[in-house]
Motif scaffolding. Structure first.
Motif, PDB file in Angstrom:
ATOM      1  N   ASN A   1      -3.849   5.605   5.005  1.00  0.00           N
ATOM      2  CA  ASN A   1      -5.044   4.777   5.052  1.00  0.00           C
ATOM      3  C   ASN A   1      -4.669   3.350   4.666  1.00  0.00           C
ATOM      4  O   ASN A   1      -3.561   3.085   4.201  1.00  0.00           O
ATOM      5  CB  ASN A   1      -6.158   5.328   4.158  1.00  0.00           C
ATOM      6  N   TYR A   2      -5.608   2.434   4.882  1.00  0.00           N
ATOM      7  CA  TYR A   2      -5.354   1.023   4.608  1.00  0.00           C
ATOM      8  C   TYR A   2      -5.854   0.642   3.212  1.00  0.00           C
ATOM      9  O   TYR A   2      -6.928   1.050   2.780  1.00  0.00           O
ATOM     10  CB  TYR A   2      -6.076   0.142   5.623  1.00  0.00           C
TER      11      TYR A   2
ATOM     12  N   ALA B   1      -1.092  -0.020   5.618  1.00  0.00           N
ATOM     13  CA  ALA B   1      -1.404   1.373   5.929  1.00  0.00           C
ATOM     14  C   ALA B   1      -0.233   2.247   5.492  1.00  0.00           C
ATOM     15  O   ALA B   1       0.898   2.043   5.937  1.00  0.00           O
ATOM     16  CB  ALA B   1      -1.667   1.545   7.409  1.00  0.00           C
TER      17      ALA B   1
ATOM     18  N   SER C   1     -11.217   3.258   7.962  1.00  0.00           N
ATOM     19  CA  SER C   1     -11.177   2.150   7.010  1.00  0.00           C
ATOM     20  C   SER C   1     -12.554   1.701   6.561  1.00  0.00           C
ATOM     21  O   SER C   1     -12.689   1.093   5.489  1.00  0.00           O
ATOM     22  CB  SER C   1     -10.416   0.971   7.621  1.00  0.00           C
TER      23      SER C   1
ATOM     24  N   LYS D   1     -14.200  -2.167   6.496  1.00  0.00           N
ATOM     25  CA  LYS D   1     -12.773  -2.148   6.850  1.00  0.00           C
ATOM     26  C   LYS D   1     -12.103  -3.484   6.549  1.00  0.00           C
ATOM     27  O   LYS D   1     -10.899  -3.544   6.266  1.00  0.00           O
ATOM     28  CB  LYS D   1     -12.588  -1.786   8.322  1.00  0.00           C
TER      29      LYS D   1
ATOM     30  N   MET E   1      -8.227  -3.842   5.283  1.00  0.00           N
ATOM     31  CA  MET E   1      -7.258  -4.064   6.358  1.00  0.00           C
ATOM     32  C   MET E   1      -6.597  -5.434   6.269  1.00  0.00           C
ATOM     33  O   MET E   1      -5.607  -5.704   6.937  1.00  0.00           O
ATOM     34  CB  MET E   1      -7.915  -3.888   7.731  1.00  0.00           C
TER      35      MET E   1
END
Length: 756
Positions: free
Chosen positions: A270-271, A276, A448, A573, A577
Motif C-alpha cells: 500500500n502507499y 508503495a 489508497s 489517496k 500517494m
C-alpha cells in the motif's frame, strides 16, 4: 444394504488410522471452542495440535472417507466442525452432470474473454444459482450433519470482479434487475450493477445454506452453528473480489466469522508518504480491526486466523518474520480471544520451503521455528479477554462500506483507467484491458482512498478504529468514536438510512471529517440519491443537505447542531500517494479531536497492550521517530524458542515483541506452566509436588517454563509408557522461580513431575 457396508468401512478405516486411540483415547479437550485449526487430512501424530476444535475440510473422496476423517479426530479428543468452500470446492459431480444428468459449467464465473475463472481441474468459481444451492444443501451440508458435525463453516463466498459474463450470471441479472444483462466493461454504472448483483448472490447463497443447515440439524435434535470464514473487506477490495461481508450481520442464521488475515493478505503493498511497499503489521492490524468492527455491534463470535507459512513460496525466515507480525497484530484486540491457530497443518509441518532467499534448496520447518510456533499457539488457549486498551489516543474511526468492492475494475469508455497498477499484468492476461493505467484521476491504486485516511494516524501510534456503514443502525456502532473520517471517493452508501443515521449522530455532538472531490465515475451511477424524485449529483450532497449545509459545500468546517462537519476537497489517496501530504488531513483532525475528546492526539511510533500476564508490543517504521521501545520487568520472551527470562528488552522499528510478565501472575505460590510448546493435561498439585502431561506433535521440541514455590529438588520426565527420558534440558531461574525444561514432544504424552 449400502448403509451397512458403509458403516463397516468406516469402522475398519477408523481403526487403522486411529490405532491405539480406540483402546487408549486421548484426554478430552476442554469444551470451549476457543481455538481451532482446519485440515483436509486425517489425524496424524505429526500434526496433533491439541487446539479445541478440528475443522475437517471438504467432504470429497471415496465413500466413507469423510466420516473416517471425522472419527479419527474425535477418537483423539477433538471437538469437530466441518468447512468447505462456498464459491469453489470438490463439486465436480455437479458441474460434470453426475448429480442431475446435466453439465453445469455455464454456472462457472466467466471473464470478458469467455475464459472461466478456475480454482482447479473441473472446479470453477461458481455462480451460486438456486439449482446449485439445491445440490449444495443435499449433497454437502446434509452429509456433514449426518456425520454428527454440529458446526458448519462455509468459507470464502467470493465472486471475482473480473467475472460476470457467464450465461448463468446473465440469467440472474435479468431476474434481479428486471432488464437484460449489460457488460460491465462498458460503463462505471454497469460495473457497479454487476458487482452489486455478485454481492447479493452470495448473500442469498449463505442465507439459503445456513437456514437449511439449522433446520435440518434441528430435525435431528442438533443445534447447528454456522460460521463464515472470510477475508476482510479491505483485502477483498484490494484483490478485486466481491463478497457479502457486513450485510451478513442482518442474517440470524450466521453465528460468527473467521477472519482470514495472514501473510498473504497482509503483505499486499500500500502507499504511504509517496511509497508503495509491504506494510504487513499495519495492514494486518487494519484487517483484524475491520472484521472486529463489523461484528462488534452484532455480538457474533469472531475467530482471528493467521498462518505460519503462506500460499506463495518464500523462505522460512520470511515466513517467521511475517507470522510474528500478523500474530502480534491480532493480539491488539483485547475483546477477541477466539482463534484459528493455523490452516493446513500438513502443509506447515510436512511442507518443504526455501532455506534462504539466495538458495534453491528446500527443507522442512526448522525445529526452532516449530518450537516457537507451538509456544505461540498454545498461549492462545489461555489468552484472556481484557478491558485494557491498546496504547494511544482513542476515538478516531474510518467509515467503510461494502460498496468498496463495487468500484474495482475495469477501464471504461471515457478512456480513463482506474484499476490498480499492481494488478495490471494480471488483468492483461485475463483479457480485462490491454494497457497499464496512466491517468491518476479515477484510479484508487492499492485502495489508497482507504489507507489515505487510516495510515496517517496508525503510523503515528494512534489505534485507528473502523466503522461499517451497514452497522450504523446499531446503537453502539459509533459509541466510542470522537472523530469519524469518511469519503465517497472509493465507496458509495447503499441506502439513505446511512445518511439519516450519520446526520443524527453529528447533530447530537459527533464530528465528521469528509475528504473527497466527488468526481469519480461512480458518483453518477443510477442509485437512490439520483432517482425516485432525488436529483443529487453525488451521494455526499444528500448527506450535506440532511446536515443543513446545502449541496456541494466548499471546503471548511461547519457547525451542525452540537457537532461539526469538516470538508476537505481532496481524495484521501492524495494524502499518501504523495510525499509529506498527510499533514493536511492531520492539521484538520487535530483541533477537532481536541475539542471532542478534551485532549490532544498523542503521536508515537509504537503500540503496547497488557492482556492478563501477556505484554504485546509493536514498533513501526516510517513513524514519528526511529526510537526503540524498551520494556522492563520479569519477562519470558515468547518469540525466542529458548524462552529466556529477561529484565529488559528493546524492540526496534519494524519489530514486534510478545512476553509473559511473571510480575502479573496472580498466585505465585501455585505451581503452574507459564509458557510451553505443548498443551497441558492431568495437572496434579500437592504440598511439595506438581505433575502434568504435555501433548504436542511428533518431531517437534518442547520448551516450557514452570513456576514452582521453590527450586525443584527433583525433576522426572517420562514417556507415555513410563520410560524415563534422558535427553532433557533443564535450568532454574531464581528471579522468576521458574524451571526451564526442553524435550522431544510426543502426541502420546510426556509426563513431567517436579518436587521441592
Amino acid at each position: 444394504m449400502l448403509l451397512k457396508n458403509k458403516a463397516v468401512l468406516i469402522v475398519l478405516l477408523s481403526a487403522s488410522v486411529a490405532g491405539r486411540a480406540q483402546t487408549n483415547p486421548k484426554p478430552a479437550i476442554p469444551n470451549t471452542e476457543k481455538t481451532t485449526f482446519q485440515t483436509g487430512g486425517t489425524w496424524k501424530p505429526t500434526t496433533d495440535l491439541r487446539a479445541d476444535v478440528a475443522i475437517v475440510y471438504g467432504d470429497g473422496g471415496k465413500p466413507g472417507q469423510f466420516e473416517q476423517r471425522v472419527k479419527s479426530f474425535k477418537d483423539h479428543g477433538y471437538q469437530l466442525a466441518f468447512m468447505t468452500g462456498m464459491a469453489w470446492g470438490g463439486y465436480q459431480d455437479y458441474f460434470m452432470g453426475k448429480w442431475d444428468g446435466k453439465q453445469h459449467f455455464d454456472e462457472g464465473q466467466k471473464m470478458m474473454n469467455d475464459d472461466t475463472v478456475w480454482h482447479g481441474h473441473n472446479t470453477p468459481y461458481v455462480v451460486p444459482t438456486m439449482n446449485f444451492l439445491k445440490y449444495y444443501k443435499e449433497q454437502v451440508i446434509k452429509k456433514a450433519i449426518d456425520a454428527g458435525v454440529d458446526a458448519i463453516y462455509l468459507e470464502e463466498p467470493e465472486f471475482w470482479a473480473k467475472s460476470g459474463y457467464s450465461e448463468a450470471f446473465k440469467r440472474e441479472w435479468k431476474e434481479y434487475y428486471g432488464f437484460d444483462w449489460r457488460p460491465q466493461h462498458e460503463s462505471a454504472e454497469n460495473t457497479y450493477l454487476s458487482n452489486k448483483l455478485k454481492y447479493y448472490l452470495f448473500y442469498r447463497a449463505l442465507k439459503e445454506s445456513f437456514t437449511y443447515a439449522k433446520e435440518y440439524g434441528k430435525s435431528k435434535g442438533m443445534n447447528v452453528r454456522c460460521y463464515v470464514p472470510t477475508h476482510s473487506l479491505i483485502n477483498y477490495s484490494m484483490w478485486q473480489i466481491v463478497s457479502p461481508e457486513a450485510s451478513l450481520a442482518s442474517l440470524d442464521c450466521v453465528d460468527g466469522y473467521i477472519v482470514q488475515s495472514w501473510t498473504g493478505t497482509a503483505r499486499e503493498p500500500n502507499y504511504f508518504n509517496g511509497v508503495a511497499k509491504e506494510r504487513s503489521f499495519e495492514t494486518a492490524y487494519l484487517e483484524y480491526c475491520c472484521m472486529k468492527s463489523m461484528t462488534a455491534p452484532t455480538g457474533r463470535k469472531l475467530f482471528f486466523e493467521n498462518d505460519p507459512v503462506e500460499d506463495t513460496r518464500r523462505d522460512w525466515s520470511d515466513y517467521k518474520k511475517n507470522y510474528q507480525t500478523t500474530f502480534t497484530a491480532e493480539l491488539f484486540f483485547p475483546d477477541i480471544n477466539n482463534y484459528e491457530v493455523m490452516p493446513w497443518p500438513d502443509r506447515i509441518f510436512d511442507g518443504k520451503y526455501f532455506v534462504s532467499q539466495a538458495s534453491n534448496e528446500r527443507a522442512g520447518m526448522p525445529k526452532s521455528y516449530s518450537t516457537q510456533m507451538m509456544v505461540m499457539i498454545n498461549s492462545l488457549n489461555d489468552m484472556p479477554v481484557s478491558a485494557n486498551k491498546t496504547s494511544g489516543s482513542q476515538g478516531i474511526s474510518v467509515l467503510m462500506a461494502n460498496s468498496m468492492m463495487f468500484q474495482r475494475l475495469p477501464t471504461h469508455d471515457d478512456g480513463k483507467a482506474w484499476a490498480d497498477p499492481y494488478f495490471s499484468n494480471f488483468y492483461e492476461t485475463s483479457g480485462m484491458f490491454n494497457r497499464v493505467p496512466t491517468d491518476n484521476k479515477l484510479m484508487d491504486p492499492q485502495l489508497s482512498n482507504f489507507f489515505g485516511e487510516a495510515l496517517p494516524f496508525l503510523k503515528r501510534g494512534v489505534p485507528v478504529d473502523i466503522v461499517h456503514a451497514e452497522n450504523l443502525g446499531f446503537e453502539k456502532a459509533l459509541k466510542d468514536t470522537k472523530v469519524l473520517l469518511m469519503s465517497y471517493s472509493n465507496m458509495k452508501p447503499l441506502a439513505e438510512d446511512v445518511h439519516k443515521q450519520l446526520a443524527k449522530w453529528v447533530k447530537d455532538g459527533g464530528v465528521v471529517v469528509y475528504s473527497g472531490r466527488d468526481d469519480d465515475a461512480f458518483q453518477k451511477v443510477q442509485e437512490w440519491w439520483n432517482k425516485d424524485g432525488k436529483k443529487y449529483n453525488c451521494p455526499a450532497d444528500d448527506l450535506f443537505d440532511k446536515l443543513g449545509i446545502g449541496t456541494n459545500p466548499k471546503a471548511g468546517t461547519y457547525n451542525v447542531g452540537k457537532g461539526k462537519v469538516c470538508i476537505i476537497r481532496r481524495d484521501p489517496k492524495e494524502y499518501v500517494m504523495e510525499t509529506d501530504r498527510d499533514n493536511e488531513l492531520r492539521d484538520h483532525v487535530e483541533p477537532l479531536y481536541q475539542q471532542a475528546a478534551g485532549k490532544s492526539i498523542g503521536y508515537k511510533n509504537s503500540f503496547y497492550l497488557a492482556r492478563g500476564p501477556y505484554d504485546i508490543v509493536s514498533v513501526m517504521d516510517e513513524g514519528v521517530n526511529n526510537d526503540a521501545y524498551t520494556i522492563k520487568g520479569k519477562l519470558i520472551d515468547l518469540y525466542d524458542p529458548t524462552l529466556p527470562v529477561i529484565s529488559e528488552k528493546q524492540i526496534k522499528p519494524g519489530e514486534q515483541g510478545y512476553f509473559y510478565n511473571v510480575d502479573r501472575v496472580a498466585n505465585k505460590q501455585k505451581p503452574q506452566v507459564l509458557a510451553t510448546a505443548a498443551r497441558i493435561y492431568d495437572e496434579k498439585v500437592s504440598k511439595s509436588k506438581y505433575a502434568f502431561t504435555a501433548i504436542s506433535p511428533l518431531n517437534t521440541i518442547n520448551a516450557m517454563r514452570v513456576l514452582t514455590p521453590a527450586k525443584p529438588k527433583k525433576v522426572v520426565v517420562t514417556d507415555a509408557k513410563g520410560k524415563t527420558l534422558t535427553d532433557v534440558k533443564q535450568s532454574w531461574d531464581a528471579t522468576t522461580q521458574t524451571q526451564f525444561l526442553s524435550f522431544d514432544n510426543n502426541p502420546e504424552g510426556v509426563k513431567v513431575a517436579l518436587s521441592w
